[in-house]
Write a protein that holds these residues in place. Sequence first.
Motif, PDB file in Angstrom:
ATOM      1  N   THR A 139       1.123  -4.169  -9.319  1.00  0.00           N
ATOM      2  CA  THR A 139       1.464  -3.720  -7.974  1.00  0.00           C
ATOM      3  C   THR A 139       0.745  -2.422  -7.632  1.00  0.00           C
ATOM      4  O   THR A 139       0.668  -1.504  -8.446  1.00  0.00           O
ATOM      5  N   ALA A 140       0.238  -2.375  -6.420  1.00  0.00           N
ATOM      6  CA  ALA A 140      -0.254  -1.129  -5.839  1.00  0.00           C
ATOM      7  C   ALA A 140       0.902  -0.451  -5.131  1.00  0.00           C
ATOM      8  O   ALA A 140       1.907  -1.092  -4.796  1.00  0.00           O
ATOM      9  N   ASP A 141       0.773   0.826  -4.863  1.00  0.00           N
ATOM     10  CA  ASP A 141       1.843   1.591  -4.232  1.00  0.00           C
ATOM     11  C   ASP A 141       1.362   2.077  -2.866  1.00  0.00           C
ATOM     12  O   ASP A 141       0.504   2.963  -2.779  1.00  0.00           O
ATOM     13  N   ASP A 142       1.879   1.471  -1.799  1.00  0.00           N
ATOM     14  CA  ASP A 142       1.554   1.876  -0.420  1.00  0.00           C
ATOM     15  C   ASP A 142       0.133   1.510  -0.017  1.00  0.00           C
ATOM     16  O   ASP A 142      -0.583   2.307   0.592  1.00  0.00           O
ATOM     17  N   VAL A 160       2.678  -4.039 -14.256  1.00  0.00           N
ATOM     18  CA  VAL A 160       1.833  -2.848 -14.247  1.00  0.00           C
ATOM     19  C   VAL A 160       1.825  -2.285 -12.833  1.00  0.00           C
ATOM     20  O   VAL A 160       1.385  -2.945 -11.891  1.00  0.00           O
ATOM     21  N   ASN A 161       2.314  -1.058 -12.692  1.00  0.00           N
ATOM     22  CA  ASN A 161       2.486  -0.441 -11.377  1.00  0.00           C
ATOM     23  C   ASN A 161       1.630   0.814 -11.253  1.00  0.00           C
ATOM     24  O   ASN A 161       1.900   1.821 -11.903  1.00  0.00           O
ATOM     25  N   SER A 162       0.621   0.741 -10.431  1.00  0.00           N
ATOM     26  CA  SER A 162      -0.169   1.934 -10.140  1.00  0.00           C
ATOM     27  C   SER A 162       0.617   2.839  -9.189  1.00  0.00           C
ATOM     28  O   SER A 162       1.367   2.342  -8.345  1.00  0.00           O
ATOM     29  N   HIS A 163       0.437   4.138  -9.314  1.00  0.00           N
ATOM     30  CA  HIS A 163       1.035   5.066  -8.349  1.00  0.00           C
ATOM     31  C   HIS A 163       0.043   5.392  -7.225  1.00  0.00           C
ATOM     32  O   HIS A 163       0.366   6.169  -6.330  1.00  0.00           O
ATOM     33  N   ASP A 164      -1.119   4.824  -7.272  1.00  0.00           N
ATOM     34  CA  ASP A 164      -2.084   4.879  -6.178  1.00  0.00           C
ATOM     35  C   ASP A 164      -1.895   3.663  -5.277  1.00  0.00           C
ATOM     36  O   ASP A 164      -1.492   2.597  -5.767  1.00  0.00           O
ATOM     37  N   ARG A 203      -9.477   4.545  -6.725  1.00  0.00           N
ATOM     38  CA  ARG A 203      -8.926   4.798  -8.065  1.00  0.00           C
ATOM     39  C   ARG A 203      -7.949   3.693  -8.474  1.00  0.00           C
ATOM     40  O   ARG A 203      -7.874   3.321  -9.650  1.00  0.00           O
ATOM     41  N   LEU A 204      -7.191   3.176  -7.510  1.00  0.00           N
ATOM     42  CA  LEU A 204      -6.353   2.008  -7.775  1.00  0.00           C
ATOM     43  C   LEU A 204      -7.211   0.863  -8.288  1.00  0.00           C
ATOM     44  O   LEU A 204      -6.865   0.193  -9.277  1.00  0.00           O
ATOM     45  N   ASP A 205      -8.324   0.608  -7.622  1.00  0.00           N
ATOM     46  CA  ASP A 205      -9.215  -0.473  -8.034  1.00  0.00           C
ATOM     47  C   ASP A 205      -9.770  -0.212  -9.431  1.00  0.00           C
ATOM     48  O   ASP A 205      -9.898  -1.139 -10.239  1.00  0.00           O
ATOM     49  N   ASP A 206     -10.090   1.046  -9.718  1.00  0.00           N
ATOM     50  CA  ASP A 206     -10.544   1.411 -11.060  1.00  0.00           C
ATOM     51  C   ASP A 206      -9.476   1.055 -12.096  1.00  0.00           C
ATOM     52  O   ASP A 206      -9.787   0.519 -13.167  1.00  0.00           O
ATOM     53  N   THR A 207      -8.233   1.378 -11.775  1.00  0.00           N
ATOM     54  CA  THR A 207      -7.124   1.112 -12.699  1.00  0.00           C
ATOM     55  C   THR A 207      -6.950  -0.384 -12.914  1.00  0.00           C
ATOM     56  O   THR A 207      -6.784  -0.853 -14.047  1.00  0.00           O
ATOM     57  N   VAL A 210      -1.855 -13.977 -13.409  1.00  0.00           N
ATOM     58  CA  VAL A 210      -1.958 -12.601 -12.920  1.00  0.00           C
ATOM     59  C   VAL A 210      -1.758 -12.600 -11.407  1.00  0.00           C
ATOM     60  O   VAL A 210      -2.409 -13.368 -10.690  1.00  0.00           O
ATOM     61  N   ILE A 211      -0.862 -11.743 -10.928  1.00  0.00           N
ATOM     62  CA  ILE A 211      -0.620 -11.596  -9.496  1.00  0.00           C
ATOM     63  C   ILE A 211      -0.818 -10.137  -9.117  1.00  0.00           C
ATOM     64  O   ILE A 211      -0.295  -9.229  -9.773  1.00  0.00           O
ATOM     65  N   PHE A 212      -1.565  -9.917  -8.043  1.00  0.00           N
ATOM     66  CA  PHE A 212      -1.752  -8.571  -7.501  1.00  0.00           C
ATOM     67  C   PHE A 212      -1.133  -8.504  -6.109  1.00  0.00           C
ATOM     68  O   PHE A 212      -1.412  -9.346  -5.252  1.00  0.00           O
ATOM     69  N   ILE A 213      -0.293  -7.456  -5.886  1.00  0.00           N
ATOM     70  CA  ILE A 213       0.310  -7.227  -4.573  1.00  0.00           C
ATOM     71  C   ILE A 213       0.417  -5.719  -4.333  1.00  0.00           C
ATOM     72  O   ILE A 213       0.145  -4.913  -5.220  1.00  0.00           O
ATOM     73  N   SER A 214       0.853  -5.355  -3.129  1.00  0.00           N
ATOM     74  CA  SER A 214       1.295  -3.989  -2.836  1.00  0.00           C
ATOM     75  C   SER A 214       2.784  -4.035  -2.545  1.00  0.00           C
ATOM     76  O   SER A 214       3.310  -5.054  -2.072  1.00  0.00           O
ATOM     77  N   ASP A 215       3.490  -2.934  -2.817  1.00  0.00           N
ATOM     78  CA  ASP A 215       4.940  -2.939  -2.593  1.00  0.00           C
ATOM     79  C   ASP A 215       5.316  -2.727  -1.129  1.00  0.00           C
ATOM     80  O   ASP A 215       6.465  -2.919  -0.735  1.00  0.00           O
ATOM     81  N   ASN A 216       4.365  -2.310  -0.303  1.00  0.00           N
ATOM     82  CA  ASN A 216       4.575  -2.156   1.146  1.00  0.00           C
ATOM     83  C   ASN A 216       3.258  -1.712   1.762  1.00  0.00           C
ATOM     84  O   ASN A 216       2.262  -1.543   1.057  1.00  0.00           O
TER      85      ASN A 216
END
Length: 508
Positions: A43-46, A185-189, A241-245, A264-270
């Motif tokens: 998950t991406a954050d925002d 796996v949750n990025s803070h970016d 940087r999110l993409d780097d992570t 594998v699933i990729f999303i953003s939380d909002n």
Amino acid sequence: MIFDKQRSLFPCPTTWRGLCLILLLTVTGSVASAEKTNILLFTADDLHAESLGAYGGMPADLTPNLNAFAAEGLKFNRAHVNVAICAPCRAVIATGRYSHRSGAMGFMPARENVPDIVNTLQAGGYLAGILGKVGHSSPKKSMNWDYAFDQRELGNGRNPEIYYQRSKTFLALSKKEQKPFYFMVNSHDPHRPYCNPEKLTKGAAMPSRTYKPSDVTVPGFLPDLPGVREELAQYLNSTRRLDDTFGRVMQALNESGMAENTLVIFISDNGIAVPFAKCNAWFHSSRTPCLIRWPKVVSPNSSNGTEFVSVVDFFPTFLQVAGIQAPTGLDGKSFLPLLKGQRQSGREQVYTQIDSKAGGDAVPMRAIQNGRYGYIYNPFSDQKHWYRNNNEGKTMAAMQAAAESNQAVADRIKLFRYRVPEEFYDLLNDPDCLNNLINETEHASTIAAMQEQLIKQMRKTDDPMLDAFINRSDRAAVDQILIDTYGPPKTKGKKNTKASRNKQKKVK
């Protein structure tokens, strides 16, 4: 199959030994980890969905790792979160229930008697690991991850190398214990504070590329102002940087040798943390990128622009993938058929909501969106409540400055601060939700039909805002229902006072 009657089944003849072992494991249910699908939810954050090149974002090379990943699997064009705020969104993922059905109506825990994804998968033999956003992703005290590292241990959640190392360790643990894994796996970016290369957050890494205001494509729901561009350039840094992570985590998965057996699933939380997106119920508030790779099951370079999926569906989907019986009471429905390229009925619309935001301020919203229109009901809107959230930053400051001489910007701010009880948008022609058509007679029948659909959904899920909606023409009745549901209103921000307005203008 013919067996020699003179030989017993055990010990097996050498020729049949491997087959007998497989038969034994199947009968006993002790299936090896290699035979069960691993699940990795990133998950991406925002993150604004349209920031990704795969969704037409600019600059096109902002997210090279995610662009490449999208080409390896399935892209959903009608994916949404059900709550466009971090903690309640993640509670929906964890419980497979809408906020009012789990108890997590904001930054609050779910009820302990509500089943959750971690305990359910662990009971089915899975190893559960998490990186980042641990508290927000664990709405119950009884959700005990087998492996967990949070923000401070991950370079403030903004260091790709640390994510890589932690991922390698968890994947090695899965192999050692011979268990399939669920890895969140949750990025803070790209969550605030956005990446300012001249003043990096402690522990954070520099992105592989940085951007200038001239690189920014301003979303249509924001005015194109210099101050907006300045802040969004730093948002692009965080997104890179999110993409780097993400790329480093995928590297760890590939090196583990388990990528071929991992969903594998990729999303953003909002949506992005600026006005008119995160913490609301507009189209770009809840729309999320949703990219899925599952070798030998999901077709590469495929897309689905027809069916709606949302995060309330993740729990039942993951369980079906894992071959585990789902608990009763889930609100979502598995979309496994869609991953196999099939069609699925009942996915013509999506329901989203807000209850309480950070600070506990109740600002309930209920929305229904389909392929053409979006309808929103805001029971908190009484033309007195002065809405604000902690996602306004320099973008709102730039808008406030422009509003002194620009009436259009002033009107946008007024809508943001006070709302209106009902909104209706033509999402095909106005995805930025700029023109509220609620009073247009030509849409009256469509509005009525969507209101009936919303009522049906609220009844089905025992939504406490149902009575407010039915009595929406009676302000006193609605106010009482809000008090009965969320408690007395918070003093802070409830009224349009000069002090509260001035405080909001002091943007860091």
